[in-house]
Scaffold this motif. Sequence first.
Motif: not given
Length: 507
Positions: A106-108, A61-62, A22-23, A55-59
């Motif tokens: 719940x964390x993600x 990293x986040x 998913x990430x 967006x892929x890189x941000x996902x």
Amino acid sequence: MSLPITEDDFVRSLADAIRFISVYHPPDYIQHLAQAYEREKSEAAKAAMAQILANSRMAAVGKRPMCQDTGTVNVFVEVGMQARFATQRPLEEMVNEAVAIAYTDPANPLRASMVDDPLFERRNTKTNAPAVTHVRLVAGDMVKVKVAAKGGGSENKARFAALNPGASVTDWVLQTVEGLGAGWCPPGLIGLGIGGTAEKAMLMAKESLMAPIDMTELLARGPSSPLEEMRIELYDKINALGIGAQGLGGLTTVLDVKIATYPVHAASKPVGLIPQCAADRHLDFTLDGSGPAVFEVPAIDGWPDIAWAPEAEGLRRVDLDTLTREDVASWRAGETLLLSGRLLTGRDAAHKRMVAMIERGEELPVDLRDRAIYYVGPVDPVGDEVVGPAGPTTSTRMDPFTETMLDATGLLVMVGKAERGKAAIEAIKRHGAAYLIAVGGAAYLVSKAIRSARLLAFEDLGMEAIREFVVEDMPVIVAVDSDGTSIHSLGPSQWRRPEIGVPAKAG
């Protein structure tokens, strides 16, 4: 004798795999998309690719979902004939437990999209279970698992044909892909299953999408078989259709074409076609009884250094709180806008309920006059987020409601992804409205433009409830302007390359 595979190892490995995909995009997808980005000549398509890559890189990293539609879980399990499970439970029961664990963390949390009873109640299961599980017995003493999360936008574009033995698969594929529109969120992949029976062809098409993307290598070394020649031909000709990223027109619609075949009855040629969207989510792992699978987080330097951000210069800023029909009438198809202000949300279930209320003469719970509505079902927020990943959903599903919504409510602007149908475009033109698109596959990036979110109505619909976002500089493209001009017609027609040998466009 092989070690037994425990319930915990199987369930934990699969749950971890679901969260992982998913990430993180597979590195081969990022590599091929980055190459396509460098080659792209269409400014609109290049900007869309930039958003998907950023967006892929941000996902990554986040550590948050790359797309708000975290998909239907598809699991292919190959069980060795000598493998042993230390459990009395059915395999599918363990698969569905893993799905529930992954989606309700719940964390993600991931977005629960599965509904029980496909015909009548369509009630959300709230865990995204059940998965669609396929099991094959093979030689050996290990268990190999392939897992994918397939979004609804691309899954809805799956197609099947029972061709005559002498019919051209290439011609059928080109005609079919052109008819898919952009709802499957290109650039992505096309998976083909040819032969067997109807269900075998579709299953092969689905599983073929999990093979490594190797078109760059194939083009460099050249084909070594008729099947590889066919892959290259379809790759070239699909891209020559000019559909481009997000259907905006451009050089790249597909990054690869995968083909799986199986022996077939002499009177038959079944062909299954399944596209894979820009959220290319899959991986495989093997269990041998020695413990759970471990997934290595890819190095962030595997992503190209593309930090997309809306540029103020040359882009029109739109204040949604003071929007007028005169403002909308000045927009032109293909123009990029930056939206700020209050933006309503609502998609399939909310539109169906509102239209039913209108037909009964009931007052709606929200005033839509001169407002904009965003077709979105976001992921739940975590930490200090006001909303989780919140990319657009396919807008054609709202087409049956468009005339009523524009006529009865005074709604002025709709925001989603992909093209609109003929009747919806006519309604947009008739009412002086506009349809805008956000980039599908850039859900986490889009969510960063959302400053606040509050629930307004239909709480029981979960992710499909009506909310009000306050957005700042949310990037969108005018897809259908108030004159009825559609970028999804203009763009591909400008980038179509008939010299490659694509057939004349139907209609």
